[in-house]
Design a protein around this motif. Sequence first.
Motif, PDB file in Angstrom:
ATOM      1  N   PHE A  27       0.830  -1.204   0.000  1.00  0.00           N
ATOM      2  CA  PHE A  27       0.000   0.000   0.000  1.00  0.00           C
ATOM      3  C   PHE A  27       0.863   1.252   0.000  1.00  0.00           C
ATOM      4  CE2 PHE A  27      -2.595   3.314   1.858  1.00  0.00           C
ATOM      5  CZ  PHE A  27      -3.856   3.096   1.321  1.00  0.00           C
ATOM      6  N   ILE A  39       3.129   1.457  -3.309  1.00  0.00           N
ATOM      7  CA  ILE A  39       2.386   1.837  -4.509  1.00  0.00           C
ATOM      8  C   ILE A  39       1.922   3.284  -4.424  1.00  0.00           C
ATOM      9  CG2 ILE A  39       0.370   1.328  -5.930  1.00  0.00           C
ATOM     10  CD1 ILE A  39       2.682  -0.704  -6.043  1.00  0.00           C
ATOM     11  N   GLU A  55      -3.053  -4.964  -3.548  1.00  0.00           N
ATOM     12  CA  GLU A  55      -1.807  -4.262  -3.247  1.00  0.00           C
ATOM     13  C   GLU A  55      -0.623  -5.220  -3.267  1.00  0.00           C
ATOM     14  OE1 GLU A  55      -1.497  -1.172  -3.146  1.00  0.00           O
ATOM     15  OE2 GLU A  55      -3.552  -0.485  -2.910  1.00  0.00           O
ATOM     16  N   SER A  99      -1.851   3.497  -7.701  1.00  0.00           N
ATOM     17  CA  SER A  99      -1.365   4.557  -6.834  1.00  0.00           C
ATOM     18  C   SER A  99      -2.497   5.531  -6.519  1.00  0.00           C
ATOM     19  CB  SER A  99      -0.198   5.298  -7.501  1.00  0.00           C
ATOM     20  OG  SER A  99       0.264   6.355  -6.689  1.00  0.00           O
ATOM     21  N   THR A 135      -4.864   3.914  -3.957  1.00  0.00           N
ATOM     22  CA  THR A 135      -4.379   4.027  -2.580  1.00  0.00           C
ATOM     23  C   THR A 135      -4.492   5.463  -2.064  1.00  0.00           C
ATOM     24  OG1 THR A 135      -2.106   4.314  -3.366  1.00  0.00           O
ATOM     25  CG2 THR A 135      -2.797   2.089  -2.831  1.00  0.00           C
TER      26      THR A 135
END
Length: 526
Positions: free
Chosen positions: A56, A59, A202, A350, A353
């Motif tokens: 997580f 990324i 992830e 990305s 997240t």
Amino acid sequence: MKPERPEDHRSIEELQEDKTAVQLKGGTYEDEREMQRMGKTQELRRNFKFIGIVGFVSILQSTWENTLLASFFGLFNGGPAGIIYCTIAVWIFMMCMIASMGELAAMAPTAGAQYHFISEFAPRSMQKPLSYIVGWLCCLGWISGIPACGLQLAGIIGEMVNLTHPDAGYGLAWQATLAVFLFIILTVCFNIFFAQHLPLAEGIVLFLHVFGFFAFLLTLWIMADHVPAKEVFTNFHNGGGWPSTGLACLIGLSSPIWCFIGPDAGAHMSEELKDASIQLPKAMLWATFGNGIMGITMIITFCFCITDLDIIIGEKSTDFPIIEIIYGATGSYAATCILGGLLILLLFFSTVTTVASASRQVWSFSRDRGLPFSAWICHVRPTWEIPVNALLVCLSVALVLSAINFGSNAALNAILSVSNAALIFSYIASIGSVRLKRLRGEPLLPSRFSLGKWGGPINDISLAFLLVGFVFSFFPLAPVTGGPTWASDFNWAIIIFSGTCVLAGIWYAVGGGRTYVAPVSLVKED
């Protein structure tokens, strides 16, 4: 005498229900104990484990990807040598900063993160108002990061379309903005409908993150043209015309900082992480350590492939020159699209997240009644176990911010750059609070991750670095000398940042201060 709180009158059965909820939602005994101490109810499921949270944070930072995509400012003010040395320095200082943040997260593993840390550890007179301001700034920093990611995605697609179909006519502001809208909607939908699969995703994307690094690295090493090492490591550039090259490099810090910003993302997911107080600090450090190695390697490689710096930063430069460089290296549209598609996939997650972190920040702050309409925003349906209403708020605000791109690139750029400043300020306030406790000799909370005797020096290094980064976040690309273009040359981030602080202060004065429940008021003393 300590004032009574509503939760002091809860029955033993209600307290036991809170303990059971933590375990039923995937938590451990330590998670249960920490949630009880902070006076929080477990509403979200703890789906994440160590590898998932490493993925997580990795990324979200997307360090090596951003060295290829967000290097313009560092190259314009600093050149190849400047951006390389600044990236190395930022990585080292960021490790100190993340160690400091990790210690705070271990003491208080809550989705509120920075504003909660300040509420617990700041001087008593500043706890409530400062945590309130920082809560607003954290929401601003995270939500404004969503259109930033969307803009990168739209830009890469535009470069690939223009490369393969030069006559397509793609590239107008409204086209890019609609693409940003699409990516924002898709990433929010992913967070709503596939939230239970986010830890697995992830982990898989972490593998792609590492695989993609080697795919790009080997392509650039083997197939691209290279310049001599002397041009890479000694070629500084002062494109803005600042009084000195050193000052230009400091102003170019925005590029490497953007590549590492957001390590608190893991902290905002701490109520969804199993055994958070020990797993979270280690995950934040390992993610940034690995990302730093890959990012530094990639920026050096990228600079070796810049055969003409004027083309990269000149008036006819593209926003994402990596696409042209990959095509020049491979000579193949198919290979360029495959590698570009991999970059798009990584940046899409990305953005996913970023949306997740932003929504948890908004949800946690509204849980403490820090935002207008907090009761609705913080509501979590028991059957969903995710903050859907907070996600919808992030969606709405991000779309509004992105819409500014229809009329003004300068205004949008200011909104995107203020993300750095807002988050950096929250780090300064959080680390500064615990550093002050150390200076006063006040005891810190027991922690499963402690910096020990090195805590003070590491805090000092972190604060010195963050203060420099904060100040230079507000500098424009070049000195503003007036004239008809001054408005587009000016960095409006300082106006947005100050305006948010003023708005939060006014809201606090007219009623927000009365409704806001400072997290420290819920904490139970052992």
